[in-house]
Design an enzyme around this catalytic site. Structure first.
Site, PDB file in Angstrom:
ATOM      1  N   ASP A   1     -16.556  -9.329 -12.302  1.00  0.00           N
ATOM      2  CA  ASP A   1     -16.783  -8.646 -11.111  1.00  0.00           C
ATOM      3  C   ASP A   1     -16.013  -7.366 -10.949  1.00  0.00           C
ATOM      4  OD1 ASP A   1     -17.746  -8.717  -8.377  1.00  0.00           O
ATOM      5  OD2 ASP A   1     -15.887  -9.514  -7.751  1.00  0.00           O
TER       6      ASP A   1
ATOM      7  N   GLU B   1       0.747  -1.198  -0.018  1.00  0.00           N
ATOM      8  CA  GLU B   1      -0.149  -0.023   0.114  1.00  0.00           C
ATOM      9  C   GLU B   1       1.029   1.262   0.112  1.00  0.00           C
ATOM     10  OE1 GLU B   1      -3.135  -0.237  -0.167  1.00  0.00           O
ATOM     11  OE2 GLU B   1      -3.830  -2.000   0.139  1.00  0.00           O
TER      12      GLU B   1
END
Length: 277
Positions: free
Chosen positions: A220, A195
């Site tokens: 999705d 991150e």
């Protein structure tokens, strides 16, 4: 927590949104099955599912009070059952999964060991793109996400399909579970990732969605962008793929500050725009 949906019947129950699921895992080394486990479903038989969700394929049923040969446990959808409320699902020695919310047992089964990842085999860019064009176009027709953006994100997120998340879970877009796998994915699995906060990036771990196929991953991805309100403004730029990529990045699709630039670079380098409907 708040109720998401209420269904009736054993192994369905009330699903709850919970903040983060533990690691899901695949088949591991064979172990002695748990003893003393029995089904506790006084209303209807306990359903055996193909994955740790109540929406996955039903493989069979087990009568109330019948013994269960439980191999190990994985994490899946949260279920409020007759014995407990839990997101644990028990994998049976014979195959298939039952919600632990409907299982009486003297002790908790062990967690299933992680399945070894298939070896990474380099995929030529042309092969990877050709394999995804049909899926990306179908998702564009259904949800409106430009096929060029879907392909560019799939390349970037999966490393041309070489990441362990892509090879094992068929997850090409790095979509996380956020407490629930959604209606298309089959479950959740925990993986190492990174991150970024501003210019600083750091290693961490997160729970990601698992799919039956890459086709489901593309579907999705399109649905994820379409139904999440934070990306609503992106669909005002479906005719401008570069701008669409910038808007989903700005809305928080990834923490990498250069995410949009990286996707756009791939779109231009491989002329992915030619695949837009």
């Amino acid at each position: 927590m708040r109720s998401l949906v209420v269904l009736t019947g054993a192994a369905i129950g009330t699903f709850l949104l919970s903040p983060g699921l533990p690691a899901s895992a695949g088949p591991g080394p064979l172990a002695q099955p748990a003893v003393g486990a029995v089904a506790r479903t006084p209303d209807i038989p306990l359903k055996i599912r193909s994955a740790a969700t109540a929406t996955s394929t039903r493989l069979g049923t087990v009568d109330n009070g019948a013994p269960l040969a439980v191999d190990c446990q994985v994490a899946g959808q949260n279920v409020e059952g007759t014995v407990r409320t839990t997101n644990k699902w028990d994998r049976l020695v014979s195959g298939g999964y039952v919600s632990d919310a409907y299982v009486a047992r003297p002790s908790e089964p062990p967690a299933c060991g992680a399945a070894p990842a298939p070896a990474a085999v380099p995929v030529p860019p042309a092969t990877f793109i050709a394999g995804g064009v049909g899926h990306a176009r179908r998702a564009q027709a259904t949800y409106g996400v430009p096929a060029s953006v879907s392909l560019g994100q799939a390349i970037l997120e999966s490393g041309w399909g070489s990441s362990e998340l892509a090879r094992v879970e068929h997850n090409l877009f790095g979509i996380k579970c956020f407490g629930w796998a959604g209606p298309i994915a089959t479950g959740c699995a925990r993986y190492r990732t990174s991150e970024c906060e501003g210019a600083r990036c750091y290693p961490t771990a997160a729970t990601f969605r698992s799919y039956r196929s890459e086709s489901d991953s593309y579907d999705d991805h399109g649905r994820f962008l379409r139904v999440n309100e934070r990306y609503a403004g992106s669909f005002g730029a479906t005719g401008d793929p570069d701008e669409f990529a910038r808007r989903i990045a700005k809305a928080g699709y990834a923490t990498d500050p250069r995410y949009a630039d990286k996707v756009i670079t791939l779109m231009k380098r491989y002329n992915l725009y030619q695949y837009d409907l």
